[in-house]
Design an enzyme around this catalytic site. Structure first.
Site, PDB file in Angstrom:
ATOM      1  N   GLY A  46       0.830  -1.217   0.000  1.00 46.75           N
ATOM      2  CA  GLY A  46       0.000   0.000   0.000  1.00 46.75           C
ATOM      3  C   GLY A  46       0.848   1.244   0.000  1.00 46.75           C
ATOM      4  N   CYS A  53       7.082   6.907   0.412  1.00 48.93           N
ATOM      5  CA  CYS A  53       7.042   8.339   0.103  1.00 48.93           C
ATOM      6  C   CYS A  53       6.438   9.147   1.252  1.00 48.93           C
ATOM      7  CB  CYS A  53       6.235   8.545  -1.183  1.00 48.93           C
ATOM      8  SG  CYS A  53       5.909  10.245  -1.558  1.00 48.93           S
ATOM      9  N   CYS A  94       9.815  10.981   0.422  1.00 45.80           N
ATOM     10  CA  CYS A  94       9.641  12.321  -0.151  1.00 45.80           C
ATOM     11  C   CYS A  94       9.082  13.351   0.840  1.00 45.80           C
ATOM     12  CB  CYS A  94       8.672  12.279  -1.334  1.00 45.80           C
ATOM     13  SG  CYS A  94       8.558  10.715  -2.203  1.00 45.80           S
ATOM     14  N   LYS A 102      11.197  14.155   4.030  1.00 48.95           N
ATOM     15  CA  LYS A 102      12.443  14.737   3.501  1.00 48.95           C
ATOM     16  C   LYS A 102      12.234  16.187   3.066  1.00 48.95           C
ATOM     17  CE  LYS A 102      12.975  14.831  -0.676  1.00 48.95           C
ATOM     18  NZ  LYS A 102      13.529  13.854  -1.550  1.00 48.95           N
ATOM     19  N   GLY A 143       7.767  -2.322  -3.178  1.00 47.35           N
ATOM     20  CA  GLY A 143       8.846  -1.346  -2.989  1.00 47.35           C
ATOM     21  C   GLY A 143      10.117  -1.936  -2.411  1.00 47.35           C
ATOM     22  N   TYR A 193      21.237  10.349  -4.055  1.00 46.35           N
ATOM     23  CA  TYR A 193      20.421  11.528  -3.733  1.00 46.35           C
ATOM     24  C   TYR A 193      19.885  11.494  -2.306  1.00 46.35           C
ATOM     25  CZ  TYR A 193      15.662   9.569  -4.189  1.00 46.35           C
ATOM     26  OH  TYR A 193      14.498   8.874  -4.004  1.00 46.35           O
ATOM     27  N   LEU A 210      22.761  12.660   0.035  1.00 47.50           N
ATOM     28  CA  LEU A 210      23.032  14.102  -0.087  1.00 47.50           C
ATOM     29  C   LEU A 210      21.901  14.942   0.479  1.00 47.50           C
ATOM     30  CD1 LEU A 210      24.820  14.819  -3.475  1.00 47.50           C
ATOM     31  CD2 LEU A 210      25.746  14.103  -1.291  1.00 47.50           C
ATOM     32  N   GLU A 211      20.664  14.491   0.248  1.00 52.35           N
ATOM     33  CA  GLU A 211      19.540  15.283   0.778  1.00 52.35           C
ATOM     34  C   GLU A 211      19.547  15.281   2.307  1.00 52.35           C
ATOM     35  OE1 GLU A 211      16.272  14.976  -2.825  1.00 52.35           O
ATOM     36  OE2 GLU A 211      16.125  13.525  -1.196  1.00 52.35           O
ATOM     37  N   PRO A 246      33.482   2.276   4.928  1.00 50.55           N
ATOM     38  CA  PRO A 246      33.477   1.975   6.365  1.00 50.55           C
ATOM     39  C   PRO A 246      33.856   0.518   6.598  1.00 50.55           C
ATOM     40  CG  PRO A 246      31.244   2.092   5.542  1.00 50.55           C
ATOM     41  CD  PRO A 246      32.128   2.487   4.403  1.00 50.55           C
ATOM     42  N   ILE A 263       9.865  -1.786  -7.325  1.00 49.35           N
ATOM     43  CA  ILE A 263      10.158  -3.210  -7.474  1.00 49.35           C
ATOM     44  C   ILE A 263      10.560  -3.565  -8.908  1.00 49.35           C
ATOM     45  CG2 ILE A 263       7.840  -4.099  -8.081  1.00 49.35           C
ATOM     46  CD1 ILE A 263       9.983  -5.421  -5.256  1.00 49.35           C
ATOM     47  N   HIS A 298       9.979  37.673 -15.790  1.00 50.41           N
ATOM     48  CA  HIS A 298      11.055  38.401 -15.142  1.00 50.41           C
ATOM     49  C   HIS A 298      10.568  39.022 -13.844  1.00 50.41           C
ATOM     50  CE1 HIS A 298      14.907  40.379 -15.072  1.00 50.41           C
ATOM     51  NE2 HIS A 298      14.322  41.552 -14.875  1.00 50.41           N
ATOM     52  N   PRO A 299      11.317  39.032 -12.790  1.00 55.63           N
ATOM     53  CA  PRO A 299      12.606  38.386 -12.614  1.00 55.63           C
ATOM     54  C   PRO A 299      12.436  37.025 -11.934  1.00 55.63           C
ATOM     55  CG  PRO A 299      12.266  40.100 -10.941  1.00 55.63           C
ATOM     56  CD  PRO A 299      10.962  39.928 -11.671  1.00 55.63           C
ATOM     57  N   GLU A 355      13.574  31.844 -15.948  1.00 57.42           N
ATOM     58  CA  GLU A 355      13.769  32.518 -17.245  1.00 57.42           C
ATOM     59  C   GLU A 355      15.204  32.346 -17.748  1.00 57.42           C
ATOM     60  OE1 GLU A 355      13.706  36.849 -17.454  1.00 57.42           O
ATOM     61  OE2 GLU A 355      14.331  37.001 -15.366  1.00 57.42           O
TER      62      GLU A 355
HETATM   63  P1  FAD Z   1       6.490   1.905  -1.509  1.00 60.00           P
HETATM   64  O1  FAD Z   1       6.002   3.284  -1.444  1.00 60.00           O
HETATM   65  O2  FAD Z   1       7.785   1.600  -0.847  1.00 60.00           O
HETATM   66  O3  FAD Z   1       5.330   0.993  -0.880  1.00 60.00           O
HETATM   67  C1  FAD Z   1       5.468  -0.377  -0.682  1.00 60.00           C
HETATM   68  C2  FAD Z   1       4.625  -0.786   0.517  1.00 60.00           C
HETATM   69  O4  FAD Z   1       4.508  -2.205   0.539  1.00 60.00           O
HETATM   70  C3  FAD Z   1       5.243  -0.400   1.850  1.00 60.00           C
HETATM   71  O5  FAD Z   1       4.263   0.136   2.704  1.00 60.00           O
HETATM   72  C4  FAD Z   1       5.763  -1.725   2.393  1.00 60.00           C
HETATM   73  O6  FAD Z   1       5.850  -1.737   3.795  1.00 60.00           O
HETATM   74  C5  FAD Z   1       4.691  -2.669   1.862  1.00 60.00           C
HETATM   75  N1  FAD Z   1       5.106  -4.066   1.772  1.00 60.00           N
HETATM   76  C6  FAD Z   1       6.310  -4.574   1.472  1.00 60.00           C
HETATM   77  N2  FAD Z   1       6.265  -5.911   1.415  1.00 60.00           N
HETATM   78  C7  FAD Z   1       4.962  -6.257   1.684  1.00 60.00           C
HETATM   79  C8  FAD Z   1       4.269  -7.494   1.747  1.00 60.00           C
HETATM   80  N3  FAD Z   1       4.896  -8.651   1.519  1.00 60.00           N
HETATM   81  N4  FAD Z   1       2.957  -7.473   2.066  1.00 60.00           N
HETATM   82  C9  FAD Z   1       2.320  -6.311   2.306  1.00 60.00           C
HETATM   83  N5  FAD Z   1       2.922  -5.118   2.238  1.00 60.00           N
HETATM   84  C10 FAD Z   1       4.238  -5.095   1.925  1.00 60.00           C
HETATM   85  N6  FAD Z   1      10.526   9.851  -4.838  1.00 60.00           N
HETATM   86  C11 FAD Z   1      10.170  10.993  -5.456  1.00 60.00           C
HETATM   87  O7  FAD Z   1       9.489  10.946  -6.478  1.00 60.00           O
HETATM   88  N7  FAD Z   1      10.537  12.217  -4.955  1.00 60.00           N
HETATM   89  C12 FAD Z   1      11.277  12.331  -3.833  1.00 60.00           C
HETATM   90  O8  FAD Z   1      11.592  13.441  -3.422  1.00 60.00           O
HETATM   91  C13 FAD Z   1      11.654  11.146  -3.156  1.00 60.00           C
HETATM   92  N8  FAD Z   1      12.356  11.229  -2.002  1.00 60.00           N
HETATM   93  C14 FAD Z   1      12.664  10.072  -1.338  1.00 60.00           C
HETATM   94  C15 FAD Z   1      13.373  10.182  -0.155  1.00 60.00           C
HETATM   95  C16 FAD Z   1      13.715   9.054   0.550  1.00 60.00           C
HETATM   96  C17 FAD Z   1      14.463   9.190   1.849  1.00 60.00           C
HETATM   97  C18 FAD Z   1      13.332   7.769   0.055  1.00 60.00           C
HETATM   98  C19 FAD Z   1      13.689   6.519   0.816  1.00 60.00           C
HETATM   99  C20 FAD Z   1      12.621   7.645  -1.126  1.00 60.00           C
HETATM  100  C21 FAD Z   1      12.285   8.804  -1.836  1.00 60.00           C
HETATM  101  N9  FAD Z   1      11.586   8.740  -3.043  1.00 60.00           N
HETATM  102  C22 FAD Z   1      11.250   9.894  -3.696  1.00 60.00           C
HETATM  103  C23 FAD Z   1      11.242   7.442  -3.667  1.00 60.00           C
HETATM  104  C24 FAD Z   1       9.784   7.067  -3.427  1.00 60.00           C
HETATM  105  O9  FAD Z   1       9.512   7.085  -2.054  1.00 60.00           O
HETATM  106  C25 FAD Z   1       9.530   5.682  -4.011  1.00 60.00           C
HETATM  107  O10 FAD Z   1       9.905   5.690  -5.369  1.00 60.00           O
HETATM  108  C26 FAD Z   1       8.060   5.278  -3.919  1.00 60.00           C
HETATM  109  O11 FAD Z   1       7.610   5.294  -2.599  1.00 60.00           O
HETATM  110  C27 FAD Z   1       7.881   3.871  -4.517  1.00 60.00           C
HETATM  111  O12 FAD Z   1       6.549   3.473  -4.398  1.00 60.00           O
HETATM  112  P2  FAD Z   1       6.171   1.931  -4.404  1.00 60.00           P
HETATM  113  O13 FAD Z   1       4.694   1.888  -4.511  1.00 60.00           O
HETATM  114  O14 FAD Z   1       6.980   1.202  -5.385  1.00 60.00           O
HETATM  115  O15 FAD Z   1       6.649   1.356  -2.979  1.00 60.00           O
END
Ligand code: FAD
Length: 492
Positions: A17, A56, A61, A64, A161, A199, A202-203, A252, A328, A465-466, A470
């Site tokens: 989810g 996210c 996101c 962050k 994810g 990223y 660095l963020e 490390p 994934i 502008h500004p 641009e």
């Molecule tokens: P996810 O959002 O990771 O969701 C997967 C879900 O499945 C999770 O809740 C997990 O717990 C659940 N799950 C896992 N295994 C199972 C299972 N077997 N059964 C049931 N549930 C399960 N993207 C941007 O676009 N902009 C940004 O600024 C950005 N900043 C980020 C900053 C950080 C620190 C991180 C870590 C990521 C960032 N991302 C950003 C990336 C973004 O968060 C991911 O690309 C996005 O959340 C991927 O969505 P998803 O649906 O693939 O997986």
């Protein structure tokens, strides 16, 4: 035999989810499908856990961006004084970490709640359980109380994810944290070592330094792998100028808890072992795909052994009724809007006879380093490889944001470049921008690139502008000309 729909409890069951899974589930339900979503968060080794919504919303996101904003505001307080704001005792301005962390977590909890309500309203069943395949059409879900919830589905979407990796060195898991923990730390992080210069590393370094914590980034090889390397190095220079320490070509070796903090041993570029003590060590060395728990073998879904990810054509795995979206997926951008868009389009294809497929090219993104870096399309290196150096033209410029003058902010890293073809009407194939609000600047240009923007059209656009945006329209100096790209006057 009952019709195929009646053989199964659901038309679509989604595993995960997060961004992709929820988008697909809601879209499918809106189109009349019977949908269930399994979501389960395994606590981090430090014990951090969170609610519905995925990476996210909870540990990516959103927190962050909020911490980045907190850091920018700290900077703005000092700028405000230059603009005439009377700020008593400006030297004592400092962050209250606990207050920030609580505010961020409260926002996240409100999003978790709204997400649950939204699913309920859309009649998507939410099952808080760790899902896995029992067979190609049957999902088992282990709930918190250990009981199993078993459902059957005509179609299954994998959207689980990933989670941060830890290095395989003594003490890493016991004494280190990751991005899963930083946004809800109850104590201020203090002197922090961030291992990894992608990223996320660095963020985190950017906002921690901006919030006033002594911050070091340990870089194994290069900064921001996969991004334009000229831009990446400018970002690192800017961060260094702001006080972030960088240890290059280092790995490390050992992380150990001592009375005065966390002792870190690392091997430097000469092969010598160095050490220092930190309050917090944060690993940002990449993410592992969460396919292991899924028992994919029970459904016959194949994973790529190198990264445990799923290779899918138009999000369809090797098993025709099993799909995958989001982080994934093998060799696809790990970004929230990518997961959301692919998930929605998939549901429209499954339940509304759509034929529209996901286009994974020209996806814009932004690194929320203190001075942001936004980009879309090809890097200079990629353009050189694909088209050959002789066939591309790079336009570039340094520029001075108007708002930097009064507080005398350093603008030496405000830089942009536009990558174009030399023939084909000078099609724009990449845009890169370092400066304030880079994400806001690049978003619109991403649409322009999708609409086949050419350099003459860019030049015929009248600027606002500004603004800093641009500057992308004013650019005219090619790298080939070797002319100085340093700023011209404000309004010429
Ligand atoms: P996810 O959002 O990771 O969701 C997967 C879900 O499945 C999770 O809740 C997990 O717990 C659940 N799950 C896992 N295994 C199972 C299972 N077997 N059964 C049931 N549930 C399960 N993207 C941007 O676009 N902009 C940004 O600024 C950005 N900043 C980020 C900053 C950080 C620190 C991180 C870590 C990521 C960032 N991302 C950003 C990336 C973004 O968060 C991911 O690309 C996005 O959340 C991927 O969505 P998803 O649906 O693939 O997986």
């Amino acid at each position: 035999m009952p019709p195929i729909e009646e053989q199964y409890m659901y038309d679509l069951v989604v595993l995960g989810g997060g961004s992709g899974g929820l988008a697909a589930a809601k879209q499918a339900a809106e189109l009349g499908a019977r949908v269930a979503v399994f979501d389960y968060v395994t606590p981090s080794p430090k014990g951090t856990k969170w609610g519905l919504g995925g990476t996210c919303v909870n540990v990516g996101c959103i927190p962050k961006k909020l911490m980045h904003q907190a850091a920018l505001l700290g900077e703005a307080v000092h700028e405000a004084a230059a603009f005439g704001w009377v700020i008593p005792d400006i030297k004592s301005v400092q962050i209250n970490w606990e207050a920030l962390s609580v505010a961020v977590q409260n926002h996240i909890k409100s999003v978790n709640w709204v997400t649950r309500v939204d699913l309920k309203n859309k009649k998507v069943e939410y099952i808080n359980a760790l899902g896995y395949f029992k067979d190609p059409h049957t999902i088992g879900g282990i709930m918190k109380n250990g009981e199993e919830n078993v459902v059957t589905a005509k179609n299954i979407l994998i959207a689980v994810g990933g989670r941060p990796k830890y290095p395989d060195i003594p003490g890493a898991i016991e004494n280190g944290i990751t991005s899963d923990d930083i946004f809800s730390l109850s104590q201020p992080p203090g002197k922090t070592l961030i291992v990894g210069a992608g990223y996320i590393g660095l963020e985190c370094a950017g906002f921690l330094n901006g919030l006033g914590y002594n911050t070091t980034v340990m870089v194994r090889s290069i900064i921001l792998r996969g991004f334009d390397q000229q831009m990446a190095n400018i970002i690192a220079e800017e961060m260094e100028q702001r006080g972030v320490h960088f240890i290059y070509q280092a790995k490390p070796k050992l992380i150990k808890k001592e009375a005065d903090g966390i002792l870190v041993h690392w091997v430097d570029k000469l092969g010598q072992v160095q050490k220092d003590v930190y309050d917090t060590v944060l690993f940002a060395i990449g993410r592992r795909a969460l396919t292991k728990d899924l028992k994919l073998e029970n459904a016959g879904v194949i994973c790529i052994p190198d990264d445990d990810k799923i290779d899918a054509v138009d999000e369809q795995t090797n098993v025709p009724h099993i799909y995958a979206v989001g982080d994934i997926l093998h060799k696809k951008p790990e970004l929230t809007p990518v997961a959301i868009h692919a998930g929605k389009l998939l549901s429209k294809r499954l339940f509304a006879n759509s034929s529209e497929t996901m286009d994974y090219t020209n996806i814009a993104t932004t690194v929320f380093s203190p001075l942001e870096y936004g980009c879309v399309g090809l890097s200079e290196e990629q353009a050189n490889i694909i088209y050959g150096e002789d066939n591309i033209e790079i336009y570039h410029a340094y520029y001075k944001p108007t708002e930097f003058f009064i507080p005398q902010k350093d603008n030496s890293h405000c830089y942009l470049k536009v990558v174009t073809l030399r023939n084909n009407d000078q099609k724009v194939i990449g845009m890169h921008f370092i400066g304030p609000n880079a994400g806001e600047v690049i978003q619109g240009f991403a649409t322009a690139i999708k609409s086949n923007l050419t350099f003459p059209i860019l030049k015929s656009t009248v600027g606002i502008h500004p603004t800093s945006a641009e500057e992308l329209i004013r650019v005219f100096i090619t790298k080939r000309s070797k002319m100085d790209p340093k700023p011209q006057s404000c309004c010429s």
